[in-house]
Scaffold this active site. Structure first.
Site, PDB file in Angstrom:
ATOM      1  N   ARG A   1      49.768 -12.977 -22.453  1.00  0.00           N
ATOM      2  CA  ARG A   1      51.119 -12.436 -22.384  1.00  0.00           C
ATOM      3  C   ARG A   1      51.800 -12.759 -23.714  1.00  0.00           C
ATOM      4  O   ARG A   1      51.538 -13.803 -24.324  1.00  0.00           O
ATOM      5  CB  ARG A   1      51.908 -13.065 -21.244  1.00  0.00           C
ATOM      6  CG  ARG A   1      51.332 -12.802 -19.858  1.00  0.00           C
ATOM      7  CD  ARG A   1      52.160 -13.482 -18.787  1.00  0.00           C
ATOM      8  NE  ARG A   1      51.627 -13.236 -17.450  1.00  0.00           N
ATOM      9  CZ  ARG A   1      50.749 -14.006 -16.824  1.00  0.00           C
ATOM     10  NH1 ARG A   1      50.306 -15.106 -17.436  1.00  0.00           N
ATOM     11  NH2 ARG A   1      50.306 -13.710 -15.617  1.00  0.00           N
TER      12      ARG A   1
ATOM     13  N   TYR B   1      43.880  -1.505 -13.024  1.00  0.00           N
ATOM     14  CA  TYR B   1      42.823  -1.067 -13.933  1.00  0.00           C
ATOM     15  C   TYR B   1      41.640  -0.431 -13.204  1.00  0.00           C
ATOM     16  O   TYR B   1      40.619  -0.146 -13.834  1.00  0.00           O
ATOM     17  CB  TYR B   1      42.322  -2.252 -14.770  1.00  0.00           C
ATOM     18  CG  TYR B   1      43.387  -2.882 -15.613  1.00  0.00           C
ATOM     19  CD1 TYR B   1      43.861  -2.252 -16.759  1.00  0.00           C
ATOM     20  CD2 TYR B   1      43.935  -4.113 -15.266  1.00  0.00           C
ATOM     21  CE1 TYR B   1      44.861  -2.829 -17.537  1.00  0.00           C
ATOM     22  CE2 TYR B   1      44.928  -4.702 -16.039  1.00  0.00           C
ATOM     23  CZ  TYR B   1      45.388  -4.053 -17.163  1.00  0.00           C
ATOM     24  OH  TYR B   1      46.369  -4.619 -17.929  1.00  0.00           O
TER      25      TYR B   1
ATOM     26  N   HIS C   1      52.387  -5.686 -25.104  1.00  0.00           N
ATOM     27  CA  HIS C   1      51.914  -5.472 -23.737  1.00  0.00           C
ATOM     28  C   HIS C   1      50.844  -4.384 -23.692  1.00  0.00           C
ATOM     29  O   HIS C   1      49.893  -4.466 -22.909  1.00  0.00           O
ATOM     30  CB  HIS C   1      53.078  -5.085 -22.831  1.00  0.00           C
ATOM     31  CG  HIS C   1      52.816  -5.334 -21.381  1.00  0.00           C
ATOM     32  ND1 HIS C   1      52.509  -6.594 -20.881  1.00  0.00           N
ATOM     33  CD2 HIS C   1      52.787  -4.500 -20.311  1.00  0.00           C
ATOM     34  CE1 HIS C   1      52.318  -6.515 -19.571  1.00  0.00           C
ATOM     35  NE2 HIS C   1      52.482  -5.263 -19.209  1.00  0.00           N
TER      36      HIS C   1
ATOM     37  N   HIS D   1      46.458 -13.461 -13.844  1.00  0.00           N
ATOM     38  CA  HIS D   1      47.092 -12.873 -12.658  1.00  0.00           C
ATOM     39  C   HIS D   1      46.841 -13.771 -11.452  1.00  0.00           C
ATOM     40  O   HIS D   1      45.704 -14.143 -11.175  1.00  0.00           O
ATOM     41  CB  HIS D   1      46.521 -11.484 -12.362  1.00  0.00           C
ATOM     42  CG  HIS D   1      46.965 -10.446 -13.338  1.00  0.00           C
ATOM     43  ND1 HIS D   1      46.304  -9.250 -13.515  1.00  0.00           N
ATOM     44  CD2 HIS D   1      48.015 -10.411 -14.213  1.00  0.00           C
ATOM     45  CE1 HIS D   1      46.919  -8.529 -14.432  1.00  0.00           C
ATOM     46  NE2 HIS D   1      47.957  -9.216 -14.873  1.00  0.00           N
TER      47      HIS D   1
ATOM     48  N   LYS E   1      52.263 -18.427 -16.002  1.00  0.00           N
ATOM     49  CA  LYS E   1      53.347 -18.362 -15.022  1.00  0.00           C
ATOM     50  C   LYS E   1      53.146 -19.401 -13.927  1.00  0.00           C
ATOM     51  O   LYS E   1      52.028 -19.640 -13.492  1.00  0.00           O
ATOM     52  CB  LYS E   1      53.403 -16.963 -14.397  1.00  0.00           C
ATOM     53  CG  LYS E   1      53.930 -15.883 -15.333  1.00  0.00           C
ATOM     54  CD  LYS E   1      54.094 -14.567 -14.601  1.00  0.00           C
ATOM     55  CE  LYS E   1      54.720 -13.512 -15.511  1.00  0.00           C
ATOM     56  NZ  LYS E   1      54.907 -12.222 -14.810  1.00  0.00           N
TER      57      LYS E   1
ATOM     58  N   ARG F   1      47.649  -5.970 -24.600  1.00  0.00           N
ATOM     59  CA  ARG F   1      47.125  -6.730 -23.459  1.00  0.00           C
ATOM     60  C   ARG F   1      46.397  -5.792 -22.503  1.00  0.00           C
ATOM     61  O   ARG F   1      45.317  -6.113 -22.003  1.00  0.00           O
ATOM     62  CB  ARG F   1      48.292  -7.438 -22.765  1.00  0.00           C
ATOM     63  CG  ARG F   1      47.940  -8.208 -21.495  1.00  0.00           C
ATOM     64  CD  ARG F   1      49.154  -9.036 -21.081  1.00  0.00           C
ATOM     65  NE  ARG F   1      49.201  -9.356 -19.676  1.00  0.00           N
ATOM     66  CZ  ARG F   1      48.663 -10.446 -19.118  1.00  0.00           C
ATOM     67  NH1 ARG F   1      47.996 -11.299 -19.875  1.00  0.00           N
ATOM     68  NH2 ARG F   1      48.780 -10.687 -17.824  1.00  0.00           N
TER      69      ARG F   1
END
Length: 325
Positions: A167, A298, A263, A289, A191, A266
């Site tokens: 990210r 994807y 992004h 994720h 995150k 990425r």
């Protein structure tokens, strides 16, 4: 970290409940400041709507939630934005249920606004190679001093991003010692404070080594704790600045700047891995994720790869299946 203030028009009870919810996001989930601000904004709007209806979160019904969504729709808010606001409202009511403020969740029977699932914007492999090639050329032609440092920094950022799929917030904030133990792999805190290992390819390692050699020549930046410091070394490069430099690079490379962003790179990292046979679970881990469902945007790449495999390698793919009479 500053907590976003709720609307001054909110009743004291609603303001208190919102403050407790935000506190939970910070303490238990380790949410980022911009995430907390977004939740606070979305919920403040909903709570102000309830206040205008002479009620609050403790007494709100499913009809109140539906009415709020209808107002948002009438105001022209996109389905994706309405779905995001409903998600915040859902989590808020679940929090109130867990805290004993409510005995039910009024959002449990409400469906999310219908929305299409847009495919991620992706650059082709050739376009990424053009972008990287242009960045490398800039390193050779840049003037001494700050222009040379910025050119090597952008090249290192680009190579690292495409090699790792980080990210942008993770990338620009990398500490200087991230490569101290082993320059072949980075430990990334993503995150929610979750850590993951991200490998680096030879191209990224070489770009980083060349950049660090240039950085070592500047005394004010030599001692900075950041891998990508600003001019005085006191802060790390901002994601906005990286985005600006990337668009300028795209323009120099003959690509549409509107199609190029951190992004998008990425997404390119993930898509190009899947195109070459990587499995979805591995890509999920590399991207950081928490849920595989996020990585499933994807799946169109996997479907296209499988289609090509069948067309190219199945013995009957190009055969005439109908027998002549």
């Amino acid at each position: 970290m500053k907590m976003a203030r709720s609307s001054p028009s909110l009743p004291p009870t609603s303001s208190s409940e919102l403050a407790l919810f935000v506190e939970m996001l910070m303490a238990e989930r380790g949410a980022a400041s911009h995430t907390i601000s977004a939740y606070a904004r979305d919920l403040s709007g909903f709570l102000a709507f309830l206040a205008a209806k002479k009620t609050d979160a403790a007494a709100a019904t499913a009809d109140h939630v539906r009415a709020y969504l209808e107002v948002l729709s009438a105001d022209g808010l996109a389905p994706t934005s309405r779905a995001r606001k409903l998600s915040a409202i859902r989590q808020f009511f679940r929090f109130l249920l867990a805290e004993g403020v409510r005995k039910d969740d009024p959002t449990s029977a409400i469906d999310s606004p219908r929305r299409g699932r847009p495919l991620p914007k992706v650059l082709s492999l050739a376009e990424v190679e053009t972008l990287i090639g242009t960045a490398k050329e800039a390193c050779q032609t840049a003037a001494e001093g700050a222009p040379r440092r910025r050119a090597y920094r952008l090249n290192a950022l680009l190579e690292t991003l495409y090699a790792s799929g980080l990210r942008v917030s993770e990338l620009v904030a990398l500490p200087r010692n991230v490569l101290a133990v082993d320059d072949r792999v980075m430990t990334i805190k993503g995150k929610g404070g979750r850590e993951r290992l991200v490998p680096l390819n030879d191209a990224a390692r070489e770009a980083l080594a060349a950049y660090l050699a240039v950085l070592a020549q500047e005394p004010t930046l030599k001692a900075s704790p950041f891998l990508f410091p600003t001019g005085d070394g006191g802060q790390h490069m901002t994601r906005q600045r990286f985005g600006q430099e990337l668009k300028a690079l795209a323009l120099a490379a003959g690509l549409d700047p509107a199609r190029v962003s951190p992004h998008v790179l990425r997404h390119a990292f993930a898509s190009h891995l899947l195109e070459r046979g990587a499995d979805l679970r591995t890509v999920q881990q590399l991207l950081g994720h928490a849920d595989i469902s996020t990585t499933q945007i994807y799946t169109h790449v996997i479907e296209e790869r499988l289609r090509r495999l069948v067309e190219e390698h199945h013995p009957l793919a190009k055969a005439q299946l109908t027998k002549p009479r």
